[in-house]
Design a protein around this motif. Sequence first.
Motif, PDB file in Angstrom:
ATOM      1  N   GLY A 215       0.798  -1.211   0.000  1.00  0.00           N
ATOM      2  CA  GLY A 215       0.000   0.000   0.000  1.00  0.00           C
ATOM      3  C   GLY A 215       0.835   1.266   0.000  1.00  0.00           C
ATOM      4  O   GLY A 215       1.944   1.313   0.544  1.00  0.00           O
ATOM      5  N   ALA A 225      -2.228   2.780   2.971  1.00  0.00           N
ATOM      6  CA  ALA A 225      -3.175   1.803   2.421  1.00  0.00           C
ATOM      7  C   ALA A 225      -2.790   0.389   2.833  1.00  0.00           C
ATOM      8  O   ALA A 225      -1.611   0.060   2.954  1.00  0.00           O
ATOM      9  N   ALA A 236      -6.428   5.078   1.010  1.00  0.00           N
ATOM     10  CA  ALA A 236      -6.336   5.340   2.442  1.00  0.00           C
ATOM     11  C   ALA A 236      -6.768   6.770   2.753  1.00  0.00           C
ATOM     12  O   ALA A 236      -6.653   7.680   1.931  1.00  0.00           O
TER      13      ALA A 236
END
Length: 276
Positions: A215, A225, A236
């Motif tokens: 992420g 994320a 996110a």
Amino acid sequence: MTIVQSGYFQAQPVGQQLFTTTGAQSFVVPDDVCLVCAVLVGGGGGGGTGNPGAENGGGGGGLRYINYLNVVPGETLTVTVGAGGATGSNGGASTIARGGTTLITAGGGIHGGSTRAGGQGTTISGNVGGGNGGNGGPTTGTGINQISGGGGGAGGYSGNGGNGGSGTTAATNGAGGGGGGGGPSSNANNGAAGGGGVGMLGEGTNGAGGATQIGGGGGSGGSTAINPTAQGTPGALYGGGGSGDGNNRPAAGANGAVRIIWGPNRFFPTTNTVDQ
């Protein structure tokens, strides 16, 4: 009451308010407050279409801030928080308006379609700054060699969010405190990662771009994320773009946010911007 703008000092009380619920809501200016500063982040774009069986990542939401907006104690401003885009949909813009006039806008990220562009923040008046969201990563390859793109990172306070990774290009770091781009998928059967979000307390560190299936990092205290497994992952908070996925399950972008602060010698991007 006397307001002294010279040297960025204001003879008024100290406070702040964070808006994270999507949609329009009211901000009533507190007593004795005649100047406010605000930061806005648009919603991230959702992952979307690419080659059959794989998808492009969505762009991150843009960030805009405004300093020393003149207000009247007791007046009502309309604050709108942009929602993250569903799969195949753009993120919503975050705005502050007075009556029917929009004062400042942070644009939402574009969904993972043919452009995958990051959110473009726009402004109408005031002392403004900020950055645009990063672009989502494109799908690469064909058949069993398809790689889905990662989501773009949310825009920063003085630079843009990182771009999502692809099968041929690595995800990039955010700039100016922006979120990092999400990493691409590892193969046609796995998901890519969402873009990193950005924090609302002022400019901080840059979010790191994610490696394959990692992420995007949160910038300026925003969220990182989550890592994907067999499907894509959402952007996110706040403003990260949603990722693509190798099984036709692209992910949604993250919601945006708006934060308003007031008080002596407080202004974005970094001067006394934390909660007081």
